[in-house]
Design a protein around this motif. Sequence first.
Motif, PDB file in Angstrom:
ATOM      1  N   UNK A 121       0.801  -1.228   0.000  1.00 13.43           N
ATOM      2  CA  UNK A 121       0.000   0.000   0.000  1.00 13.43           C
ATOM      3  C   UNK A 121       0.833   1.277   0.000  1.00 13.43           C
ATOM      4  N   UNK A 122       2.129   1.141   0.327  1.00  9.34           N
ATOM      5  CA  UNK A 122       2.958   2.356   0.319  1.00  9.34           C
ATOM      6  C   UNK A 122       3.146   2.877  -1.115  1.00  9.34           C
ATOM      7  N   UNK A 123       2.739   2.073  -2.101  1.00 12.23           N
ATOM      8  CA  UNK A 123       2.835   2.519  -3.496  1.00 12.23           C
ATOM      9  C   UNK A 123       1.788   3.593  -3.839  1.00 12.23           C
ATOM     10  N   UNK A 124       0.730   3.693  -3.025  1.00  6.02           N
ATOM     11  CA  UNK A 124      -0.288   4.716  -3.335  1.00  6.02           C
ATOM     12  C   UNK A 124      -0.656   5.606  -2.141  1.00  6.02           C
ATOM     13  N   UNK A 125      -0.078   5.300  -0.977  1.00  3.68           N
ATOM     14  CA  UNK A 125      -0.291   6.180   0.174  1.00  3.68           C
ATOM     15  C   UNK A 125       1.012   6.896   0.500  1.00  3.68           C
ATOM     16  N   UNK A 126       0.962   8.213   0.670  1.00  4.87           N
ATOM     17  CA  UNK A 126       2.148   8.976   1.085  1.00  4.87           C
ATOM     18  C   UNK A 126       1.827   9.711   2.371  1.00  4.87           C
ATOM     19  N   UNK A 127       2.755   9.643   3.318  1.00  2.00           N
ATOM     20  CA  UNK A 127       2.613  10.430   4.551  1.00  2.00           C
ATOM     21  C   UNK A 127       3.126  11.835   4.233  1.00  2.00           C
ATOM     22  N   UNK A 128       2.174  12.728   3.980  1.00  2.00           N
ATOM     23  CA  UNK A 128       2.533  14.056   3.481  1.00  2.00           C
ATOM     24  C   UNK A 128       2.597  15.064   4.610  1.00  2.00           C
ATOM     25  N   UNK A 129       3.735  15.736   4.700  1.00  2.55           N
ATOM     26  CA  UNK A 129       3.910  16.814   5.666  1.00  2.55           C
ATOM     27  C   UNK A 129       2.877  17.902   5.360  1.00  2.55           C
ATOM     28  N   UNK A 130       2.173  18.334   6.398  1.00  2.00           N
ATOM     29  CA  UNK A 130       1.236  19.444   6.198  1.00  2.00           C
ATOM     30  C   UNK A 130      -0.132  19.035   5.688  1.00  2.00           C
ATOM     31  N   UNK A 131      -0.329  17.760   5.405  1.00  2.22           N
ATOM     32  CA  UNK A 131      -1.684  17.321   5.034  1.00  2.22           C
ATOM     33  C   UNK A 131      -2.530  17.270   6.296  1.00  2.22           C
TER      34      UNK A 131
END
Length: 336
Positions: A121-131
């Motif tokens: 799942x890390x291929x489509x989920x990103x832990x985005x700073x500021x989201x």
Amino acid sequence: MSFRSVQTDEGSESIVSDGLAHGRRSEADMLRIPGGTFSMGSDQHYREEAPVHRVTIGEFWIDRTPVTNRQFKEFVEATGHVSFAELPPDPKDYPGALPHMLYAGSLVFAPPSRSVDLRDWSQWWSYLKGASWRHPYGPDSTIYGLDDHPVVHVAFADALAYAKWAGKDLPTEAEWEFAARGGLDGAEFAWGDEFTPGGKHMANTWQGEFPRQNLCLDGFEGTSPVTAFPANGYGLYDMIGNVWEWTTDWYSPQHEADAPKACCIPENPRGGLEAASYDPRLPNIKIPRKVLKGGSHLCAPNYCRRYRPAARHAEPVDTSTSHVGFRCITRKRKAS
Ligand SMILES: [Ca+2]
Ligand SMILES: [Ca+2]
């Protein structure tokens, strides 16, 4: 705080507040669910939904729609609440985490540009700073124009804080599933046994090959306004699809067996034990997990057929994403 019951034109009772002018309790924003005994779970799909078992629940009232950005903003303006995703993680809670990874942010879905392994799942989920709920697709995005979309990037504590502020509560898994079934006991979907009756999309899900090809045949690529799809038999919108919804139950990997006799059917069950909800694949991480219900706009036939009332998913309480929101209930009934 006091409530009074009124009849809506749909013939269901709803609750309106006596003294509060907040939009969060606009007339007809909650509907009465009668309670009763129903068949919870499914034996036809994923293991965690089985076995089908009878459950009895009492009456309650539930929000007609998921909590929207407009409603969540009112809450934040009234209370100064800072959501979990807006706070940098405390290193004490994440032993072994790399310090440069401990920033405030949230998980955002982004379709990969090449073929990927569906197990990763890390291929489509990103832990985005500021989201965060204010910036659902990252720091440069806003919720402008999304007032009527469900709030997202809310961790369990954020949902609970909102519910308390509104004088409400969050549903148990059984309450949520009973409400989602809309009176159709044992049906596959919230609207019957056919996914797209007469070719009509009944919920915001994913059409095409997840996670790369989103055909948007239902009209929406991401979240949708909370009343964009038809209501179920109880008049509730978006129980299925759009965003997953938090419940108060600790996750357990299977349901209880069906009671052998009618006398022993569980009443108002509240899920498993917190200590049993940890992810067995991550033995060093002790973050308890709650049950999410209803599936989201990312549920696709080739990947996650969880656009059904029986479907369930384990979500760590500290996790927020661009496809998880919530709605509230109340079990109180007070005459005016
Ligand atoms: Ca869609
Ligand atoms: Ca939903």
